[in-house]
Design an enzyme around this catalytic site. Structure first.
Site, mmCIF file in Angstrom:
data_model
loop_
_atom_site.group_PDB
_atom_site.id
_atom_site.type_symbol
_atom_site.label_atom_id
_atom_site.label_comp_id
_atom_site.label_asym_id
_atom_site.label_seq_id
_atom_site.Cartn_x
_atom_site.Cartn_y
_atom_site.Cartn_z
ATOM 1 N N VAL A 290 0.827 -1.201 0.000
ATOM 2 C CA VAL A 290 0.000 0.000 0.000
ATOM 3 C C VAL A 290 0.863 1.253 0.000
ATOM 4 O O VAL A 290 0.558 2.246 -0.679
ATOM 5 C CB VAL A 290 -0.962 -0.014 1.204
ATOM 6 C CG1 VAL A 290 -1.747 1.287 1.286
ATOM 7 C CG2 VAL A 290 -1.907 -1.197 1.113
ATOM 8 N N ALA A 291 1.972 1.227 0.731
ATOM 9 C CA ALA A 291 2.831 2.397 0.805
ATOM 10 C C ALA A 291 3.517 2.675 -0.524
ATOM 11 O O ALA A 291 3.782 3.825 -0.873
ATOM 12 C CB ALA A 291 3.878 2.212 1.903
ATOM 13 N N GLU A 295 -1.848 5.475 -4.609
ATOM 14 C CA GLU A 295 -3.263 5.308 -4.957
ATOM 15 C C GLU A 295 -3.873 6.561 -5.561
ATOM 16 O O GLU A 295 -4.781 6.487 -6.379
ATOM 17 C CB GLU A 295 -4.074 4.908 -3.708
ATOM 18 C CG GLU A 295 -3.765 3.535 -3.161
ATOM 19 C CD GLU A 295 -2.597 3.556 -2.174
ATOM 20 O OE1 GLU A 295 -2.291 2.512 -1.611
ATOM 21 O OE2 GLU A 295 -2.010 4.637 -1.980
ATOM 22 N N ASP A 337 -5.480 23.176 -42.358
ATOM 23 C CA ASP A 337 -6.207 23.572 -43.559
ATOM 24 C C ASP A 337 -6.010 25.078 -43.750
ATOM 25 O O ASP A 337 -5.480 25.762 -42.877
ATOM 26 C CB ASP A 337 -7.690 23.226 -43.387
ATOM 27 C CG ASP A 337 -8.416 23.142 -44.720
ATOM 28 O OD1 ASP A 337 -7.791 23.466 -45.750
ATOM 29 O OD2 ASP A 337 -9.596 22.773 -44.726
#
Length: 888
Positions: A290-291, A295, A337
């Protein structure tokens, strides 16, 4: 009436040659003046299929969702959630699952804004078609048309299939195929072999509109075999590729995943080896996973890009895909164009030449301008607005400017005959009667079409030279000549006889001026290292003159007069020439696609403009497809990634500058986010290396509170930083350059992260030691040191947050000093810092949140200690930037 399917071999994939003599075409299609029989039409429908533009493949929603759920970062989080459930930490497991689903939802919403160009193409087909079947006029569903059907076309009809006119004539609006707004005349007659299919004067095409006239036409192609179907097929074959940012984020995600898994595995084994219980070892592995996983990275990037989209929308550029904002930042070639993008798309009378005075503004100019305006079909609406061809509108407005105004109603009342513009003859003529009863034929057209019709002794050669001189300046030149008859004498009714022995009034020059802001925008492109090519269906000389007038082609301009004929080898050779900008004239849909492919093959990041249906494949293929919001078709807008609401080239340059700023800001908040990984990992490393004698300094839920709670708003505010000075004075970054590089990792994980880790661990040990803790002392629930332990982990958590504040201030610039950009110049960042401090205070001091996150109230001395962390973190990075500036 017709032959049946049994009398011949129907081959649905074979399209007859629409330009062969009409009797041969009728014979090949087995149809006649009475059309097909209903039974034969039904049989052919079974063979050829419905007259529809079909989509060959659709993206599956479940498949897209699955793709988001197996993203490398998502896989890592799934592994962390599984470990949490295995370790009987359900709250943590469900929290991680929620993070995965939120990230997937963010990405899925963006992916579902997929291009719908093919569905939009289908809407161009009418619901019903007027045909002749069984010798009788009928109305049938347009999807039931088959090759060989005889169409009855009337003013205002949407043409349901590609067809060859057999009788009559219409004016057709082909703008959705050609991008040119001027209606063109389509007449029954022989074809021209030396022009493109869209320029053939006897063909009409599916999805275009008959603006005037009546005609009958024999269908030679339906469904996917029409021009509309061919463009749809090209659009479906040119799939969107991931943007540089999408590729780089995925690459970095795999790197992070590999590091996290490796660290987790190593320290899991190490924890068991040094005697940690299996539950503690699993907790440790989950904490490392998780570290190590940022996230907040994906949602923060998404939100930052969304902010960039909103800013660009206010500036006239609507982004349809978020990742395109970043792609704009590395764009190094613009293919634009001409009409409406570089120019105003508004013709005006620029110059007048007469045989008597040369370039004239005196009395000789008035009859010339008046007669040119009489030879028009412009109408005036009730509000006074002129309606019609832009060239003719310019002539009528020019007549008013020369004090010889023309009233369209009076002009039509005095008109005795009208010979419409013929693309093969390249001229039109009218017979007008004056108040004294005299009649005259006025002829207007291209000089090379009108000058050969002059009477003997007229200054044809002199006029040719004058026309050439005007054309060199990008001016459209028309010759105007007359032939007068005595009172009471009627001019010939036949066009050929009427347009003979003409007297030359002179030449009129019409000009569509460049937008005034384009020259400065092109100059900014060159300063930023961008190349600008012009890809247009217009004449090469005209396009080149406009290009030069706005600065395109400095120092070298090359004109490819017939770009349709260029092969890949020659195209590669031209594009390899350095310091050369190119005008690709007379381009077709395949030409634009070919240019986009060639530039991509050379490693260029391409932005290409377009407004017609025929531009859709190239808009798909370019990295950034730019459609016109005002003059463009729905198909072009659907196929593009960027829509210009003002049709202005300068807005493209503004978008590129914004893309560079967004990219820089993405790197800033990645530095900010990654800097916190080190102080989040170090506590778990200390816990493992001490074999548990040092209690875990940080909980996994506290990490999630940091990654998803406290850091999101400051990271998003960093995405709103102003552009650093000189952002458009540096060359485009290579597309291969990673959004994350070695210097960024050294700065974030190394310098900022290490300083933060030392500070937060200092705060953790300070709280424990002040309570009398010694290594190995128990700190679990029910022990005398448990409250001190909760306070210590809270100090670690709060210390990381205050280090975030210093990191956020440091990350605002990569080179400049803070005083150069101003501490208060980003009020959103100050608000974000205020929010994260308030959020942290709530987690620390609110009892319900204390129970959930395992926190405790911090005493004043600890608060004062961690309050000193921000200036220390910022100060160390300020010293680094000062040293770097001195080296440069």
């Amino acid at each position: 009436m017709t032959e049946t399917a049994a009398d011949r071999d129907l081959t649905p994939d074979a399209v007859p040659d629409p330009l062969e003599p009409l009797p041969l075409l009728r014979r090949e299609l087995h149809t006649g003046p009475l059309g097909l029989s209903s039974r034969e039409a039904e049989r052919r429908l079974a063979v050829y299929g419905p007259n529809e533009v079909r989509r060959t493949a659709r993206t599956s929603m479940p498949r897209e969702l699955l793709r988001q759920l197996v993203h490398p970062l998502a896989l890592l989080l799934w592994a962390a959630a599984a470990l949490a459930f295995f370790a009987d930490i359900a709250v943590l497991g469900w929290a991680i699952v929620a993070v995965v689903l939120v990230n997937a939802a963010f990405a899925l919403v963006q992916e579902q804004q997929a291009e719908k160009a093919v569905e939009t193409l289908a809407r161009y087909l009418p619901a019903q078609a007027h045909v002749i079947r069984d010798g009788q006029p009928q109305q049938v569903p347009a999807r039931d048309l088959v090759p060989g059907d005889l169409l009855a076309l009337d003013e205002g009809d949407r043409i349901p299939a590609d067809a060859r006119l057999t009788e009559g004539g219409i004016e057709a609006d082909l703008s959705m195929l050609t991008g040119e707004s001027t209606p063109v005349e389509r007449l029954a007659g022989p074809g021209l072999r030396d022009v493109t299919l869209l320029q053939e004067p006897n063909l009409v095409f599916s999805g275009t509109t008959a603006t005037e006239g009546q005609a009958r036409a024999i269908v030679f192609a339906t469904g996917d075999h029409t021009e509309l179907g061919r463009i749809a097929a090209l659009s479906q074959r040119t799939r969107r590729e991931p943007s540089p940012l999408e590729r780089q984020v995925k690459k970095v995600a795999w790197l992070i995943a590999a590091v996290a898994v490796a660290l987790g595995a190593v320290f899991l084994v190490a924890g068991v080896a040094v005697g940690l219980p299996l539950t503690d070892s699993l907790m440790f592995a989950i904490g490392l996973l998780v570290a190590n996983v940022p996230e907040g990275l994906l949602p923060t990037i998404t939100l930052a890009l969304a902010v960039g989209v909103r800013v660009l929308a206010r500036q006239g550029a609507v982004i349809k895909r978020l990742s395109a904002v970043e792609t704009l930042g590395c764009t190094n070639v613009i293919c634009t164009d001409k009409t409406g993008t570089l120019t105003r798309n508004r013709m005006h009378l620029h110059s007048v030449w007469t045989p008597q005075d040369g370039t004239a503004t005196g009395p000789a100019a008035a009859p010339l301008v008046r007669d040119a305006a009489l030879c028009t079909t412009v109408a005036r609406e009730n509000d006074g607005t002129l309606l019609g061809d832009p060239t003719e509108i310019a002539l009528v407005e020019g007549a008013a400017e020369h004090a010889v105004p023309i009233d369209p109603v009076g002009r039509d009342a005095d008109r005795r005959a009208l010979f419409r513009f013929d693309p093969r003859l390249r001229r039109m003529s009218v017979t007008q009667t004056t108040a004294d009863g005299r009649s005259s034929v006025i002829v207007k057209g291209a000089p090379e079409a009108v000058l050969p019709l002059l009477a003997a002794g007229e200054p044809a050669l002199e006029a040719q030279g004058a026309a050439a001189d005007l054309a060199k300046d990008g001016i459209r030149v028309l010759a105007v000549a007359v032939r007068a008859w005595p009172p009471g004498v009627e001019p010939p009714a036949q066009r050929r006889q009427a347009e003979q022995n003409l007297h030359l009034l002179g030449l009129v020059g019409l000009y569509d001026p460049p937008r005034p802001e384009v020259a400065a925008a092109v100059r900014r492109c060159h300063e930023a290292g961008l190349t600008v090519h012009v890809v247009t269906g217009d004449n090469g000389a005209t396009a080149a003159a406009v290009a030069r007038s706005v600065g395109i082609g400095v120092p070298n301009l090359r004109v490819v007069a017939q770009s349709e004929a260029i092969d890949d080898h020659e195209l590669d050779h031209i594009l390899r020439q350095e310091d050369t900008e190119i005008v690709f004239a007379r381009s077709s849909p395949e030409t634009k696609l070919k240019v986009a492919d060639a530039l991509r093959a050379h490693g260029q990041i391409v932005a290409m403009t377009g407004d017609g249906v025929n531009d859709a494949p190239a808009l798909h293929r370019a990295h950034i497809g730019v459609a016109m919001g005002r003059s463009g078709t729905d198909v072009a807008r659907e196929a593009s990634t960027l829509v210009l609401t003002d049709d202005n080239f300068a807005t493209i340059v503004t978008a590129i500058e914004s893309g560079r700023r967004v990219y820089d800001n993405v790197r800033k908040f990645i530095v900010y986010i990654f800097a916190h990984l080190t102080p989040e990992v170090v506590p778990f490393v200390v816990f493992a290396l001490s074999a548990g004698t040092v209690p875990l300094p940080l909980t996994v839920l506290q990490i999630l509170a940091i990654d998803l709670g406290t850091e999101t708003l400051p990271a998003l505010a960093l995405g709103r930083e102003r552009a650093e000075p000189g952002i458009m004075s540096r060359p485009p970054r290579p597309s291969s350059q990673g959004v994350i590089n070695k210097d960024m990792l050294v700065r974030s994980w190394g310098r900022l992260g290490s300083v933060s880790a030392v500070l937060v661990m200092t705060g953790f040990f300070y709280v424990l030691w002040r309570a009398g803790w010694q290594p190995g002392d128990p700190t679990g629930p029910g022990t005398p040191l448990h409250h001190a332990y909760l306070t210590a982990t809270t100090a670690t958590f709060a210390g990381i947050v205050t280090c975030q504040v210093g990191t956020a201030v440091a990350a605002r610039t990569d080179h400049a000093a803070l005083r150069d950009i101003g501490f208060f110049s980003n009020p959103l960042l100050l608000a974000g810092i205020g929010f994260e401090l308030a959020f942290t205070a709530a987690l620390v001091y609110a009892p319900p949140l204390q129970n959930l996150f395992g926190t405790a109230a911090l005493p004043l001395d600890v608060v004062l200690l961690i309050a000193a962390f921000p200036p220390v973190v910022w100060g160390t990075d300020e010293v680094r930037r000062w040293a770097r500036r001195r080296r440069l």
